[in-house]
Design a protein around this motif. Structure first.
Motif, PDB file in Angstrom:
ATOM      1  N   VAL A 167       0.877  -1.271  -0.152  1.00 28.14           N
ATOM      2  CA  VAL A 167       0.008   0.151   0.059  1.00 28.14           C
ATOM      3  C   VAL A 167       0.816   1.350  -0.198  1.00 28.14           C
ATOM      4  N   LEU A 168       1.951   1.080   0.843  1.00 27.65           N
ATOM      5  CA  LEU A 168       2.959   2.224   0.706  1.00 27.65           C
ATOM      6  C   LEU A 168       3.526   2.548  -0.516  1.00 27.65           C
ATOM      7  N   ILE A 169       4.058   1.255  -1.238  1.00 26.40           N
ATOM      8  CA  ILE A 169       4.489   1.737  -2.653  1.00 26.40           C
ATOM      9  C   ILE A 169       3.563   2.327  -3.573  1.00 26.40           C
ATOM     10  N   GLU A 170       2.236   1.611  -3.392  1.00 25.15           N
ATOM     11  CA  GLU A 170       1.045   2.333  -4.234  1.00 25.15           C
ATOM     12  C   GLU A 170       1.101   3.820  -4.028  1.00 25.15           C
ATOM     13  N   TRP A 171       0.980   4.314  -2.847  1.00 25.08           N
ATOM     14  CA  TRP A 171       0.799   5.715  -2.446  1.00 25.08           C
ATOM     15  C   TRP A 171       1.884   6.524  -2.913  1.00 25.08           C
ATOM     16  N   ARG A 172       2.842   6.077  -2.447  1.00 22.21           N
ATOM     17  CA  ARG A 172       4.336   7.024  -2.694  1.00 22.21           C
ATOM     18  C   ARG A 172       4.930   6.835  -3.863  1.00 22.21           C
ATOM     19  N   TYR A 173       5.040   5.469  -4.472  1.00 28.24           N
ATOM     20  CA  TYR A 173       6.031   5.398  -5.639  1.00 28.24           C
ATOM     21  C   TYR A 173       5.495   4.908  -7.065  1.00 28.24           C
ATOM     22  N   TRP A 174       4.210   4.370  -6.948  1.00 28.99           N
ATOM     23  CA  TRP A 174       3.795   3.913  -8.372  1.00 28.99           C
ATOM     24  C   TRP A 174       3.452   5.215  -9.186  1.00 28.99           C
ATOM     25  N   VAL A 175       4.023   5.171 -10.511  1.00 30.42           N
ATOM     26  CA  VAL A 175       3.588   6.229 -11.324  1.00 30.42           C
ATOM     27  C   VAL A 175       2.893   5.785 -12.506  1.00 30.42           C
ATOM     28  N   LYS A 176       2.439   4.233 -12.576  1.00 26.03           N
ATOM     29  CA  LYS A 176       2.009   4.032 -13.409  1.00 26.03           C
ATOM     30  C   LYS A 176       1.500   2.731 -13.026  1.00 26.03           C
ATOM     31  N   ASN A 177      -0.062   2.441 -13.113  1.00 27.92           N
ATOM     32  CA  ASN A 177      -0.799   1.393 -12.596  1.00 27.92           C
ATOM     33  C   ASN A 177      -2.264   1.220 -13.131  1.00 27.92           C
ATOM     34  N   PRO A 178      -2.641   0.395 -13.940  1.00 29.66           N
ATOM     35  CA  PRO A 178      -1.864  -0.695 -14.157  1.00 29.66           C
ATOM     36  C   PRO A 178      -1.298  -0.337 -15.525  1.00 29.66           C
ATOM     37  N   TRP A 179      -0.316  -1.500 -15.685  1.00 33.78           N
ATOM     38  CA  TRP A 179       0.614  -1.613 -16.941  1.00 33.78           C
ATOM     39  C   TRP A 179       0.382  -3.091 -17.594  1.00 33.78           C
ATOM     40  N   ALA A 180       0.387  -3.279 -19.086  1.00 29.75           N
ATOM     41  CA  ALA A 180       0.102  -4.506 -19.210  1.00 29.75           C
ATOM     42  C   ALA A 180       1.058  -4.868 -20.193  1.00 29.75           C
ATOM     43  N   ASP A 181       1.367  -6.396 -20.328  1.00 29.12           N
ATOM     44  CA  ASP A 181       2.273  -6.766 -21.428  1.00 29.12           C
ATOM     45  C   ASP A 181       1.337  -6.972 -22.730  1.00 29.12           C
ATOM     46  N   TRP A 182       1.983  -7.286 -23.559  1.00 31.01           N
ATOM     47  CA  TRP A 182       1.098  -7.168 -25.027  1.00 31.01           C
ATOM     48  C   TRP A 182       0.019  -8.343 -24.798  1.00 31.01           C
ATOM     49  N   GLY A 183      -1.116  -7.840 -25.112  1.00 34.75           N
ATOM     50  CA  GLY A 183      -2.413  -8.815 -25.428  1.00 34.75           C
ATOM     51  C   GLY A 183      -2.847  -9.233 -24.024  1.00 34.75           C
ATOM     52  N   CYS A 184      -2.560  -8.473 -22.896  1.00 37.35           N
ATOM     53  CA  CYS A 184      -2.885  -9.181 -21.565  1.00 37.35           C
ATOM     54  C   CYS A 184      -3.858  -8.247 -20.939  1.00 37.35           C
TER      55      CYS A 184
END
Ligand code: SF4
Lengths: 79, 616
Positions: free
Chosen positions: B275-292
């Protein structure tokens, strides 16, 4: 009688097979969730794969009146 | 001409010594026997190198690197590519997978994969554009980290083009080097980054614009694809967190996360959570690999000491191995170490494993300041960064640790004049491969007590052995997914998976055949090559089909304190597992089994292995 067959470490903690007398038609996913909670298993039902005896995933709306047995194992292995 | 539906039946065969490019035909029966990806890699490696397997140096020009798709590539939601060869870690064959759009691009070029042999004298990269192949000069790219390499390739090619590549670690033949893709993705198990480095191959770039091969039953395929997408899209928790949430879930709830070189497997560090990572550090969410449609990836960004670090999730394995296993419980520093490993082209698991091992040796006085040149302490970000760089560039003690945990343990024992077992007892690895970040002592995580001891891929947490051998608990299931080449996170129940393969290929594969023939065939072939090993490692199943000593120490903390796995249970389960696969009591496939599986030329080999071990 409705039987749940557990695989892998779940079988070690819970037992290979648990059969329950279910008088009412109970949603299978809710039943498994309750069972895991009662056994203090640190896993949520989202992390499980529940299938019929021949390996088909059990539908989320299925109840204990639709099937007489299921297999329960971990869905996500790894990561 | 279509050989088999869903596949082209041909591979690009590129010899980097001579520069010759040929086409390797794969007949439909071979695909039916080995499926593709990992299974096909084992088949090709045995066919090409089998008779001299033991003498083949994984880092010599005679080794072959395979980059293979499978029948489900491009058809099944999500994307993976299989990378294999003779492993510089285990001496066997590891089917390593990584998410990369290159898998789709290869099929769109009209091929099912690449077989790369020989070695170039100077740095090169392979560029495939539809049917054309060029081996291009890469001297200006040599030495670049992942981020700079991708930028340089983009400017050279004028656009982003799917690629697999190595960082400096692979160039320096570090055995924990990974084959990287798209900044943060790694085919880490096996050490194939070093194999690319030994071939002076910096990158493989593929630009495909053609169609995919036709499928056998478009109606059935469409129906199944829609049902799988519906199923996968419903996995909201996994989409939200990916595997990042496991740094808390596995560390705290199931108590099976490596902490300070597995001295513990439980933590209650609330500051070390997703949760801490999400709040403080995620700059892109979600991110997908091809066709996923599951889109489990995220991008994190941290800034420490004026340096910006970009990483994915980090996924759980990186979080565990470059965080808790090194005593790093500050998430920003864990993210920075993950970003460094990615950019240097290191496998976070194998490198975190050997780094944790080194810090414990230092703590115990086995390694000293004179050996290392500086202090090694749990959680010391600056010291750990330095150690990671020393491994990458083979400087000082890094030269020893760059050999991976098993070989480093043997070398350090020699250096210190002690029996290898005195150092190996701190090495958390099986058959040269550091164990993935899922312990077995609490019994609350997925790996069974024999998961790693019996795996044909050693400590690989994505290919664990388990009982019964005719279920998704078995390694046959992993072999199947890695051979069909799908992402295990988007996989569904076995009935649907098998129908899916049949809809694409026109095969009539059944569950019974999968577990009694196809899966055991791939595992048996991999097992024989692992037992042959060489040139510098040999595995005796009586000694090495075993958990690391640490796993027999009771858990010292957490809700499952005292938890361990009894050795007798491991032995008993191993015997049962061998029996179910048709192997003898030592885990050597029997002649009857290899014949039954159609691996006729292994009959003499297994006889010889038994004779050498004195168990014939
Ligand atoms: S589930 Fe995650 S790792 Fe797998 S292909 Fe999709 S985005 Fe990539």
């Amino acid at each position: 009688m409705f039987c749940l067959h557990f695989y892998g470490n779940l079988a070690h903690s819970i037992g290979r097979t648990i059969c329950l007398d279910t008088e009412k038609c109970v949603n299978i996913y809710l039943l498994v969730e309750e069972l895991l909670r009662s056994k203090n298993e640190p896993i949520s039902v989202d992390e499980l794969l529940i299938t019929t005896a021949d390996g088909k995933q059990v539908a989320h709306e299925s109840t204990t009146c639709d099937l007489s047995e299921v297999r329960v194992m971990r869905l996500v292995r790894g990561g | 001409m279509v050989h088999v539906f869903g596949l082209w039946g041909r591979l690009l065969d590129i010899d980097l010594s001579s520069g010759k490019v040929a086409e390797m035909r794969i007949n439909p029966m071979t695909y039916r026997m080995f499926i593709g990806g990992r299974g096909l890699a084992a088949y090709i490696l045995w066919r090409e190198l089998g008779r001299k397997w033991r003498d083949v140096d994984p880092l010599g020009p005679e080794n072959i690197l395979t980059v293979l798709t499978g029948p489900l590539t491009g058809y099944y939601p999500g994307i993976k590519i299989s990378v294999s060869g003779k492993s510089p870690q285990s001496g066997g064959v590891v089917g390593s997978t990584v998410s990369s759009h290159i898998a789709y691009a290869i099929k769109a070029c009209g091929y099912d994969g690449l077989v790369i042999r020989g070695a170039s004298r100077d740095p090169v990269y392979i560029y495939v554009k539809d049917g054309d192949v060029e081996v291009r000069d890469a001297s200006k790219l040599w030495g670049l980290g992942g981020m700079d390499l991708i930028k340089a390739l983009r400017s050279e090619l004028g656009k982003d083009t799917p690629s697999l590549y190595i960082g400096p670690a692979g160039e320096n033949l570090v055995r924990t080097a990974a084959v990287m893709a798209r900044w943060f993705h790694a085919a880490g198990y096996g050490g194939y980054g070093a194999v690319m480095g030994s071939k002076k191959l910096k990158a493989i770039v593929v630009d495909g614009s053609g169609p995919l091969p036709p499928v056998a039953s478009m109606d059935e395929f469409t129906k199944l694809r829609c049902s799988v997408i519906d199923n996968v899209v419903g996995r909201a928790t996994f989409r939200k967190w990916g595997t990042t949430s496991a740094i808390w879930g596995v560390g705290h709830d199931t108590s099976s996360e490596p902490i300070r070189n597995w001295q513990e497997e439980w933590h209650n560090r609330e500051e070390f959570n997703h949760v801490l990572i999400e709040w403080r550090y995620w700059v892109k969410n979600p991110w997908a690999d091809w066709g996923c449609p599951l889109a489990c990836m995220k991008v994190s960004k941290v800034r420490i000491g004026g340096v910006t670090y970009l990483s994915d999730g980090p996924d759980y394995e990186m979080g565990a191995y470059l965080g808790s296993n090194l005593g790093v419980f500050e998430v920003d520093k864990m993210i920075a170490l993950s970003a460094m490993a990615d950019d240097l082209g290191l496998c976070g698991i194998q490198t975190g494993n050997v780094m944790g091992f080194a810090v414990e040796l230092y703590e115990r006085g086995v390694l000293t300041r004179e050996d290392v040149g500086y202090e090694l302490r749990w959680g010391d970000f600056e010291g750990l960064k330095r150690l990671m760089e020393d491994i990458t560039y083979r400087r000082g003690i890094g030269r020893v640790l760059a050999e991976g945990t098993y070989r480093a343990a043997v070398a350090i024992a020699r250096m210190k004049g002690v029996d290898p077992s005195e150092v190996l007892k701190y090495a958390v690895q099986v058959k040269g491969i550091g164990i993935g970040a899922h312990g077995i002592r609490s019994r609350k995580d997925y790996p069974q007590p024999i998961a790693y001891a019996a795996s044909v891929q050693g400590g690989d947490h994505t290919s664990v052995a388990g009982l019964p051998a005719n279920s998704e608990e078995s390694e046959s299931w992993s072999a199947f997914l890695d051979s069909a080449v799908v992402c295990s996170f988007t996989s569904v129940d076995e009935d649907t998976m098998i129908k899916y393969v049949n809809a694409v290929t026109g095969w009539t594969l059944t569950k019974e055949e999968l577990y009694s023939v196809v899966g055991p065939r791939i595992l048996t072939l991999q097992r024989v090559m692992l037992l042959l090993g060489g040139p510098d490692v040999r595995w005796d199943p009586r000694l090495h089909d075993e958990n690391p000593p640490r796993f027999y120490e009771p858990l010292p903390s957490g809700p499952y304190t005292g938890g361990f796995v009894p050795r007798e249970e491991v032995r008993k389960n191993l015997e049962e597992y061998y029996k179910q696969l048709g192997w003898d009591e030592y885990g050597i496939p029997t002649e009857e089994t290899v014949r039954k599986l159609g691996l006729y030329d292994l009959a003499d080999v297994v006889k010889d292995i038994r004779k050498e071990l004195g168990v014939s």
